[in-house]
Scaffold this motif. Structure first.
Motif, PDB file in Angstrom:
ATOM      1  N   LEU A  52      15.459 -35.000  36.188  1.00 46.68           N
ATOM      2  CA  LEU A  52      15.632 -34.521  37.554  1.00 46.68           C
ATOM      3  C   LEU A  52      14.705 -35.305  38.480  1.00 46.68           C
ATOM      4  O   LEU A  52      13.552 -35.593  38.127  1.00 46.68           O
ATOM      5  N   SER A  58      13.704 -30.260  47.724  1.00 41.54           N
ATOM      6  CA  SER A  58      14.928 -29.866  47.021  1.00 41.54           C
ATOM      7  C   SER A  58      14.878 -28.419  46.547  1.00 41.54           C
ATOM      8  O   SER A  58      13.810 -27.812  46.430  1.00 41.54           O
ATOM      9  N   THR A 296      24.123 -33.766  46.034  1.00 40.75           N
ATOM     10  CA  THR A 296      24.033 -33.945  44.587  1.00 40.75           C
ATOM     11  C   THR A 296      23.246 -32.817  43.936  1.00 40.75           C
ATOM     12  O   THR A 296      22.189 -32.409  44.432  1.00 40.75           O
ATOM     13  N   TYR A 298      21.523 -32.028  40.236  1.00 43.78           N
ATOM     14  CA  TYR A 298      21.084 -32.635  38.987  1.00 43.78           C
ATOM     15  C   TYR A 298      20.860 -31.525  37.965  1.00 43.78           C
ATOM     16  O   TYR A 298      20.368 -30.445  38.314  1.00 43.78           O
ATOM     17  N   GLN A 300      19.681 -30.556  33.678  1.00 42.68           N
ATOM     18  CA  GLN A 300      19.104 -30.973  32.396  1.00 42.68           C
ATOM     19  C   GLN A 300      19.010 -29.747  31.511  1.00 42.68           C
ATOM     20  O   GLN A 300      18.482 -28.707  31.922  1.00 42.68           O
ATOM     21  N   SER A 313      24.258 -35.625  36.772  1.00 44.75           N
ATOM     22  CA  SER A 313      24.311 -35.272  38.189  1.00 44.75           C
ATOM     23  C   SER A 313      25.741 -34.930  38.566  1.00 44.75           C
ATOM     24  O   SER A 313      26.705 -35.448  37.976  1.00 44.75           O
ATOM     25  N   THR A 315      28.067 -34.644  42.062  1.00 44.59           N
ATOM     26  CA  THR A 315      28.113 -34.985  43.484  1.00 44.59           C
ATOM     27  C   THR A 315      29.351 -34.363  44.126  1.00 44.59           C
ATOM     28  O   THR A 315      30.459 -34.480  43.595  1.00 44.59           O
TER      29      THR A 315
END
Length: 322
Positions: A52, A58, A296, A298, A300, A313, A315
């Motif tokens: 990330l 963010s 976007t 992201y 994990q 990711s 989008t």
């Protein structure tokens, strides 16, 4: 803009819409309208590395599902969450249901929630729960789950740019999939229609797409829910119930994740031949981390041992663009 109908292939009684070499399994017509779509790109971080990007301002959160056992596995996943938060300081956690498993007792919240996640709670991390089939309705009023007595609810988080201006908005829609009655569906349709946030993320316990043992039940829920998700321009859907990790190929522009392994595991329970699977993991417990910045998101997924099992990711793009 309405989509052009495409040919369907029927496999094992399911309608599979083949698009761009992938497979879409759907309960709605292929021409269903949606203003945006999500494009997915996979990432391959080095062992122990954060995938990330930690972009300034963010929206950062973790995801857990089927967690509330109070056993060693839950504690080990919780320790990974604490360790990874040193690299990725998420502010809140979304819970995908089965937050407190039976047998139920007076010390449930202590042993199955507050003790495993105590360091996170002490650090000011908030938890926002959906309710699952093993949960009691008394959880609706447990303050640390932030449901405030509601079976379904919505909340918003905003990205904050360095210059002090608000960036992308993320609105979460939390549902009670145990009983998807007309009132709840009407509420969801209304709230999605009113929302002007950039990102719409919906989460609830039972998946509507799965390569696991609950595929039949998923079809029924999908009939009721999927058309609303599409018309409401939902971008990402998170569910638990299946005790594994699965990222599903986008369906009608929506990215679906199953994350039901923060305290529960059914080893080897993913049907590997399923055309839905983009990535699956059913050999150990796990949790997820997500970050939203601009257009976007992201993601994990981390195993109980700290290994990255999936990363990438998503989008957002207008559906009309190639």
């Amino acid at each position: 803009m309405r989509r052009v109908p495409r040919p369907a292939v029927f496999v094992a009684g399911l309608s599979l819409l083949v698009v761009g070499g992938g497979c879409r399994q759907s309960s709605v017509p292929p021409e269903a309208h949606r203003e945006t779509r999500t494009d997915v790109r996979e990432l391959a971080p080095a062992p122990g590395a954060l995938a990330l990007p930690l972009k300034a301002g963010s929206v950062r959160f973790a995801v857990i599902g089927d967690s509330g056992r109070g056993d060693q596995a839950q504690h080990e996943v919780a320790r990974q969450m604490i360790e990874w938060r040193a690299k990725f300081p998420f502010e809140f956690v979304v819970m995908l249901g089965d937050n407190i498993y039976p047998p139920h007792g007076p010390d449930d919240y202590l042993k199955k929630f507050e003790e495993p996640y105590g360091p996170l709670l002490d650090a000011g991390v908030t938890f926002h729960a959906a309710i699952g089939n093993h949960d009691l309705d008394t959880e609706l009023n447990y303050a640390k789950f932030n449901m405030e007595g509601r079976r379904y609810y919505t909340f918003r988080r905003n990205e904050h740019r360095v210059e002090g201006l608000a960036g992308a908005g993320v609105r979460f829609f939390v549902l009670d999939s145990r009983s998807m009655n007309p009132d709840q569906l009407a509420w969801l349709q209304s709230e999605l229609g009113k929302s002007e946030t950039d990102w719409k993320i919906c989460y609830f316990h039972h998946p509507i797409y799965t390569s696991g043992r609950y595929a039949n039940g998923a079809r029924g829920l999908r009939l009721a829910l999927e058309p609303i998700l599409i018309d409401g321009n939902v971008d990402v859907v998170l569910s638990g119930h299946e005790h594994f990790y699965e990222r599903i190929h986008p369906q009608h522009g929506i990215s679906y994740f199953i994350s039901g392994g923060a305290g529960s595991l059914r080893a080897a329970d993913i049907r590997r031949a399923s055309p839905l699977i983009a990535r699956g993991f059913d050999t150990d417990f796990h949790f997820m981390m997500m970050e939203v910045s601009g257009d976007t998101l992201y993601f994990q997924a981390i195993s109980r041992t700290g290994a990255t099992i999936d990363a990438g990711s998503i989008t957002r793009k207008p559906a009309s663009l190639p």
